[in-house]
Design a protein around this motif. Structure first.
Motif, PDB file in Angstrom:
ATOM      1  N   ALA A  31       0.460  -1.269  -0.398  1.00  0.00           N
ATOM      2  CA  ALA A  31       0.211  -0.261  -0.055  1.00  0.00           C
ATOM      3  C   ALA A  31       0.542   1.110  -0.371  1.00  0.00           C
ATOM      4  O   ALA A  31       1.215   2.067  -0.333  1.00  0.00           O
ATOM      5  CB  ALA A  31      -0.514  -0.138   1.660  1.00  0.00           C
ATOM      6  N   CYS A  32       1.884   1.269   0.873  1.00  0.00           N
ATOM      7  CA  CYS A  32       2.571   2.179   1.168  1.00  0.00           C
ATOM      8  C   CYS A  32       3.568   2.850  -0.800  1.00  0.00           C
ATOM      9  O   CYS A  32       3.291   4.017  -1.204  1.00  0.00           O
ATOM     10  CB  CYS A  32       3.486   2.305   2.277  1.00  0.00           C
ATOM     11  SG  CYS A  32       4.770   3.757   2.095  1.00  0.00           S
ATOM     12  N   VAL A  33       4.062   1.054  -1.396  1.00  0.00           N
ATOM     13  CA  VAL A  33       4.679   1.871  -2.306  1.00  0.00           C
ATOM     14  C   VAL A  33       3.464   1.828  -3.463  1.00  0.00           C
ATOM     15  O   VAL A  33       4.033   3.002  -4.235  1.00  0.00           O
ATOM     16  CB  VAL A  33       4.937   0.097  -2.634  1.00  0.00           C
ATOM     17  CG1 VAL A  33       6.327   0.795  -4.291  1.00  0.00           C
ATOM     18  CG2 VAL A  33       6.827  -0.084  -2.006  1.00  0.00           C
ATOM     19  N   SER A  34       2.327   1.595  -3.338  1.00  0.00           N
ATOM     20  CA  SER A  34       1.968   1.785  -4.195  1.00  0.00           C
ATOM     21  C   SER A  34       1.406   3.406  -4.355  1.00  0.00           C
ATOM     22  O   SER A  34       0.924   4.377  -5.445  1.00  0.00           O
ATOM     23  CB  SER A  34      -0.017   1.208  -4.183  1.00  0.00           C
ATOM     24  OG  SER A  34      -0.800   1.587  -5.016  1.00  0.00           O
ATOM     25  N   LEU A  35       0.930   4.332  -2.898  1.00  0.00           N
ATOM     26  CA  LEU A  35       0.620   5.575  -2.776  1.00  0.00           C
ATOM     27  C   LEU A  35       2.044   6.120  -3.724  1.00  0.00           C
ATOM     28  O   LEU A  35       1.664   6.980  -4.447  1.00  0.00           O
ATOM     29  CB  LEU A  35       0.619   5.933  -1.252  1.00  0.00           C
ATOM     30  CG  LEU A  35      -0.774   5.735  -0.992  1.00  0.00           C
ATOM     31  CD1 LEU A  35      -0.362   6.039   0.973  1.00  0.00           C
ATOM     32  CD2 LEU A  35      -1.634   6.801  -1.109  1.00  0.00           C
ATOM     33  N   HIS A  36       2.827   6.034  -3.336  1.00  0.00           N
ATOM     34  CA  HIS A  36       4.326   6.328  -4.155  1.00  0.00           C
ATOM     35  C   HIS A  36       3.866   6.714  -5.793  1.00  0.00           C
ATOM     36  O   HIS A  36       4.083   7.275  -6.254  1.00  0.00           O
ATOM     37  CB  HIS A  36       5.831   5.734  -3.925  1.00  0.00           C
ATOM     38  CG  HIS A  36       6.531   7.041  -4.694  1.00  0.00           C
ATOM     39  ND1 HIS A  36       7.088   7.915  -4.107  1.00  0.00           N
ATOM     40  CD2 HIS A  36       7.093   6.504  -5.779  1.00  0.00           C
ATOM     41  CE1 HIS A  36       8.224   8.124  -4.938  1.00  0.00           C
ATOM     42  NE2 HIS A  36       8.055   7.328  -5.844  1.00  0.00           N
ATOM     43  N   VAL A  37       4.168   5.373  -6.182  1.00  0.00           N
ATOM     44  CA  VAL A  37       3.624   4.324  -7.431  1.00  0.00           C
ATOM     45  C   VAL A  37       2.701   5.511  -8.222  1.00  0.00           C
ATOM     46  O   VAL A  37       2.739   5.812  -9.361  1.00  0.00           O
ATOM     47  CB  VAL A  37       3.204   2.795  -7.853  1.00  0.00           C
ATOM     48  CG1 VAL A  37       3.418   2.728 -10.019  1.00  0.00           C
ATOM     49  CG2 VAL A  37       5.111   2.832  -6.873  1.00  0.00           C
ATOM     50  N   THR A  38       1.650   5.527  -7.558  1.00  0.00           N
ATOM     51  CA  THR A  38       0.236   6.467  -8.056  1.00  0.00           C
ATOM     52  C   THR A  38       0.410   8.010  -8.161  1.00  0.00           C
ATOM     53  O   THR A  38      -0.184   7.740  -9.556  1.00  0.00           O
ATOM     54  CB  THR A  38      -0.942   6.266  -7.261  1.00  0.00           C
ATOM     55  OG1 THR A  38      -1.566   4.550  -6.840  1.00  0.00           O
ATOM     56  CG2 THR A  38      -2.166   7.110  -7.440  1.00  0.00           C
ATOM     57  N   HIS A  39       1.414   8.110  -8.163  1.00  0.00           N
ATOM     58  CA  HIS A  39       1.643   9.477  -8.193  1.00  0.00           C
ATOM     59  C   HIS A  39       2.712  10.287  -8.101  1.00  0.00           C
ATOM     60  O   HIS A  39       3.367  11.453  -7.967  1.00  0.00           O
ATOM     61  CB  HIS A  39       0.914  10.936  -6.753  1.00  0.00           C
ATOM     62  CG  HIS A  39      -0.302   9.905  -5.846  1.00  0.00           C
ATOM     63  ND1 HIS A  39      -1.647  11.030  -6.941  1.00  0.00           N
ATOM     64  CD2 HIS A  39      -0.346   9.248  -5.205  1.00  0.00           C
ATOM     65  CE1 HIS A  39      -2.712  10.857  -6.446  1.00  0.00           C
ATOM     66  NE2 HIS A  39      -1.952  10.041  -5.681  1.00  0.00           N
TER      67      HIS A  39
END
Length: 223
Positions: A31-39
């Motif tokens: 979830a943490c990596v996804s937050l960064h990747v999304t933006h």
């Protein structure tokens, strides 16, 4: 929204994005990596290329028949998943990242915060991951978290504001990974409060003598 790749200086390394794209990371870390990747357009591009590579490799494999028992087991697991509540948006839009909206019932001001001294407060979120603590840290402008080391790994993603330590200065959208034994004392920017997401697999350990008495009481808050 978090910063795009033109303004973000710190990213997950290639190995970490590869694990994320392959679905190998634990839930909270993913979830943490996804937050960064999304933006972050840079990391989106890398994750997309890895996903395309994985899809090509799967296409080259011989298909394997799936029995009814296995299919029913997968469908049963899907039925067991509880829908996550989305955050209530105030006004016409929300600046809260979508993944966090799924774990919150409001915005940052609606969360339950625990004060840790005069400059730091923490809100613990339930990610469903029993091995990792998933929490928001709010550091007041100019406030300093006492020097500490890491007994395990810690992912940090800055959501608002920024902070600095002996290793550098970090701003909105930056992603950091601390390893066991790393020592630092984050200090929020003087101009604004800092809110960041932290994912830990082991408690911190204070090295500042004023706070060492707290170490035996530090426990992970998971699930």
């Amino acid at each position: 929204n978090l910063k795009d790749d033109a303004m973000t200086n710190f990213h997950p390394d290639l190995d970490l994005i590869t694990e994320y794209a392959a679905g190998c990371l634990p839930l909270a870390q993913s979830a943490c990596v996804s937050l960064h990747v999304t933006h972050c357009r840079r990391c989106q591009r890398i994750a997309g290329e890895l996903n395309n590579l994985g899809a090509s490799l799967f296409e080259a494999l011989e298909p394997v028949p799936v029995g009814d028992t296995q299919l029913h087991a997968v469908l049963a697991r899907l039925d067991e998943e509880m829908p996550l509540a989305y955050a209530n948006k105030k006004g016409n839009a929300s600046d809260t990242p979508a993944i966090l909206q799924r774990l919150m019932r409001g915005d940052f001001s609606d969360l339950t915060w625990k004060n840790i001294g005069s400059t730091l407060r923490i809100s613990y979120l339930k990610s469903g991951d029993p091995q990792h603590e998933f929490a928001l840290y709010h550091i007041r402008a100019g406030g300093r978290i006492p020097e500490h080391t890491h007994r395990g790994s810690e992912m940090t993603l800055i959501l608002e504001g920024g902070f600095s330590d002996a290793n550098g200065s970090y701003h909105k959208g930056d992603f950091l990974l601390r390893q066991p034994g790393d020592v630092h004392a984050p200090t929020a920017l003087q101009s604004e409060d800092c809110i960041c997401l932290a994912v830990l697999d082991a408690p911190l350990k204070f090295t500042d003598w004023k706070f060492r008495w707290m170490n035996p009481f530090l426990k992970l808050r998971t699930a």
